[in-house]
Scaffold this active site. Structure first.
Site, PDB file in Angstrom:
ATOM      1  N   LYS A  13       8.339  17.995  -9.189  1.00 40.33           N
ATOM      2  CA  LYS A  13       9.178  16.179  -9.824  1.00 40.33           C
ATOM      3  C   LYS A  13       9.439  16.418 -10.908  1.00 40.33           C
ATOM      4  O   LYS A  13      10.985  15.821 -11.334  1.00 40.33           O
ATOM      5  CB  LYS A  13       7.624  15.409  -9.098  1.00 40.33           C
ATOM      6  N   ARG A  88       2.684   6.236  -4.718  1.00 33.54           N
ATOM      7  CA  ARG A  88       1.686   6.111  -4.374  1.00 33.54           C
ATOM      8  C   ARG A  88       0.969   6.358  -3.012  1.00 33.54           C
ATOM      9  O   ARG A  88       0.389   6.841  -2.114  1.00 33.54           O
ATOM     10  CB  ARG A  88       0.891   7.234  -5.127  1.00 33.54           C
ATOM     11  N   ARG A 128      -0.020  26.476 -13.669  1.00 37.53           N
ATOM     12  CA  ARG A 128       0.768  25.705 -14.707  1.00 37.53           C
ATOM     13  C   ARG A 128      -0.264  25.125 -16.078  1.00 37.53           C
ATOM     14  O   ARG A 128      -1.452  25.118 -15.869  1.00 37.53           O
ATOM     15  CB  ARG A 128       0.936  24.031 -13.781  1.00 37.53           C
ATOM     16  N   ARG A 161      -4.449  22.235 -16.603  1.00 33.37           N
ATOM     17  CA  ARG A 161      -4.643  20.996 -16.394  1.00 33.37           C
ATOM     18  C   ARG A 161      -6.074  20.640 -16.185  1.00 33.37           C
ATOM     19  O   ARG A 161      -6.564  21.655 -15.305  1.00 33.37           O
ATOM     20  CB  ARG A 161      -3.787  19.924 -15.640  1.00 33.37           C
ATOM     21  N   ARG A 172      -6.207  17.086  -3.738  1.00 28.87           N
ATOM     22  CA  ARG A 172      -5.184  16.528  -3.978  1.00 28.87           C
ATOM     23  C   ARG A 172      -4.526  16.333  -3.221  1.00 28.87           C
ATOM     24  O   ARG A 172      -3.723  15.273  -3.122  1.00 28.87           O
ATOM     25  CB  ARG A 172      -5.157  16.494  -5.395  1.00 28.87           C
TER      26      ARG A 172
HETATM   27  P1  ADP Z   1       0.665  15.646  -9.324  1.00 32.77           P
HETATM   28  O1  ADP Z   1       1.980  14.956  -8.799  1.00 32.77           O
HETATM   29  O2  ADP Z   1       1.365  16.967  -9.815  1.00 32.77           O
HETATM   30  O3  ADP Z   1      -0.409  15.318  -9.153  1.00 32.77           O
HETATM   31  P2  ADP Z   1       0.554  13.606 -11.454  1.00 32.77           P
HETATM   32  O4  ADP Z   1       0.477  13.736 -13.310  1.00 32.77           O
HETATM   33  O5  ADP Z   1       1.804  12.973 -11.088  1.00 32.77           O
HETATM   34  O6  ADP Z   1       0.518  15.326 -10.699  1.00 32.77           O
HETATM   35  O7  ADP Z   1      -0.965  12.825 -11.050  1.00 32.77           O
HETATM   36  C1  ADP Z   1      -2.627  13.470 -11.854  1.00 32.77           C
HETATM   37  C2  ADP Z   1      -3.491  12.166 -11.072  1.00 32.77           C
HETATM   38  O8  ADP Z   1      -1.812  11.200 -11.673  1.00 32.77           O
HETATM   39  C3  ADP Z   1      -3.295  12.354  -9.258  1.00 32.77           C
HETATM   40  O9  ADP Z   1      -3.944  13.300  -8.795  1.00 32.77           O
HETATM   41  C4  ADP Z   1      -3.880  10.057 -10.296  1.00 32.77           C
HETATM   42  O10 ADP Z   1      -5.177  10.948 -10.191  1.00 32.77           O
HETATM   43  C5  ADP Z   1      -3.282  10.003 -11.117  1.00 32.77           C
HETATM   44  N1  ADP Z   1      -2.134   8.694 -10.732  1.00 32.77           N
HETATM   45  C6  ADP Z   1      -0.844   9.576 -11.175  1.00 32.77           C
HETATM   46  N2  ADP Z   1      -0.514   8.363 -10.473  1.00 32.77           N
HETATM   47  C7  ADP Z   1      -0.217   8.072  -9.462  1.00 32.77           C
HETATM   48  C8  ADP Z   1      -0.612   6.715  -7.880  1.00 32.77           C
HETATM   49  N3  ADP Z   1       1.092   6.174  -8.176  1.00 32.77           N
HETATM   50  N4  ADP Z   1      -1.866   6.098  -8.183  1.00 32.77           N
HETATM   51  C9  ADP Z   1      -2.667   6.690  -7.844  1.00 32.77           C
HETATM   52  N5  ADP Z   1      -3.087   7.624  -9.274  1.00 32.77           N
HETATM   53  C10 ADP Z   1      -1.898   7.864 -10.089  1.00 32.77           C
END
Ligand code: ADP
Length: 219
Positions: A13, A88, A128, A161, A172
């Site tokens: 993404k 999400r 990553r 990360r 996740r």
């Molecule tokens: P990825 O898509 O690789 O999981 P992100 O950087 O988008 O990585 O998200 C990392 C973390 O940030 C998630 O595992 C969650 O803990 C938090 N997070 C990100 N976006 C949201 C969201 N919309 N709602 C709740 N938690 C979020």
């Protein structure tokens, strides 16, 4: 153009959002980046979010929605944007719709699901690396930095990360399956959902995305 990028962690993404920005000037609002920035600043929201993120859990809806919709408010009415990682959950999706309607803004045009299976994701995320200073994201095979282990932008050391350790990745993926996948049906019902393969090379995936946007007359 107003897009939501869905798809599990590691489906590309953020990378595709960056390519869309370069090609079409669509501003990307990446919830994960925004939260990590809050953690780096050490403010209250960052401190609260950190514990959930490290555990691979979702940050509570109120916290994410507040910070993300705040950023959306800062964009001009006509500004094309891409949401990466938000919404999400269905509650977040409803808050987003309400916010757009209330601000007299055009609704989301399309929701793109990047499809990829679990095992591929684990391999991808293990490669990553991110810059601890500016947050730029790299992949040791697919998108390597110019100089081994250092950020192209700011020269700082790259690191795995926190939440990209294999056991946290599995968590996740479970969270994605349980809490985010139901959003696919939510947007399918609205007629907005389209899918693009998430297991292609970066350029091929972008080509498939661009083809879709052309078919939908968004570019
Ligand atoms: P990825 O898509 O690789 O999981 P992100 O950087 O988008 O990585 O998200 C990392 C973390 O940030 C998630 O595992 C969650 O803990 C938090 N997070 C990100 N976006 C949201 C969201 N919309 N709602 C709740 N938690 C979020």
């Amino acid at each position: 153009m107003r897009l939501i990028l869905l798809g599990p962690p590691g489906s590309g993404k953020g990378t595709q959002a960056e390519l869309l920005y370069r090609r079409h000037g669509t501003v990307s609002l990446a919830s994960g980046d925004i939260l990590r920035e809050a953690i780096r600043r050490g403010d209250a929201i960052g401190r609260q979010a950190n514990q959930y993120m490290q555990a691979g859990a979702l940050v509570p809806d109120e916290l994410v929605t507040g910070i993300l919709l705040g950023h959306l408010e800062g964009l001009g009415k006509e500004q094309p944007f891409v949401l990466d990682g938000f919404p999400r959950t269905e509650a977040q999706a409803r808050s987003l719709d309400a916010k757009l309607a209330e601000g007299g803004l055009a609704p989301i045009d399309l929701v793109v699901d990047f499809e990829i299976d679990g095992e591929r994701i684990i391999l991808r995320l293990a490669g990553r690396r991110i810059c601890g200073s500016c947050g730029a994201s790299y992949h040791m095979e697919n998108k390597p930095p110019r100089e081994g282990g250092r950020c192209d932008r700011c020269g700082e050391a790259l690191a795995l990360r926190e939440d990209d350790r294999p056991e946290t990745i599995r968590k996740r993926l479970r969270v994605y399956h349980e809490q985010t996948e139901p959003l696919l049906a939510f947007y399918r019902r609205k007629g907005k959902l389209r899918s693009v393969p998430g297991d292609l090379g970066i350029e091929e995936q972008y080509q498939a995305l661009e083809d879709l946007l052309r078919r939908e007359r968004l570019v």
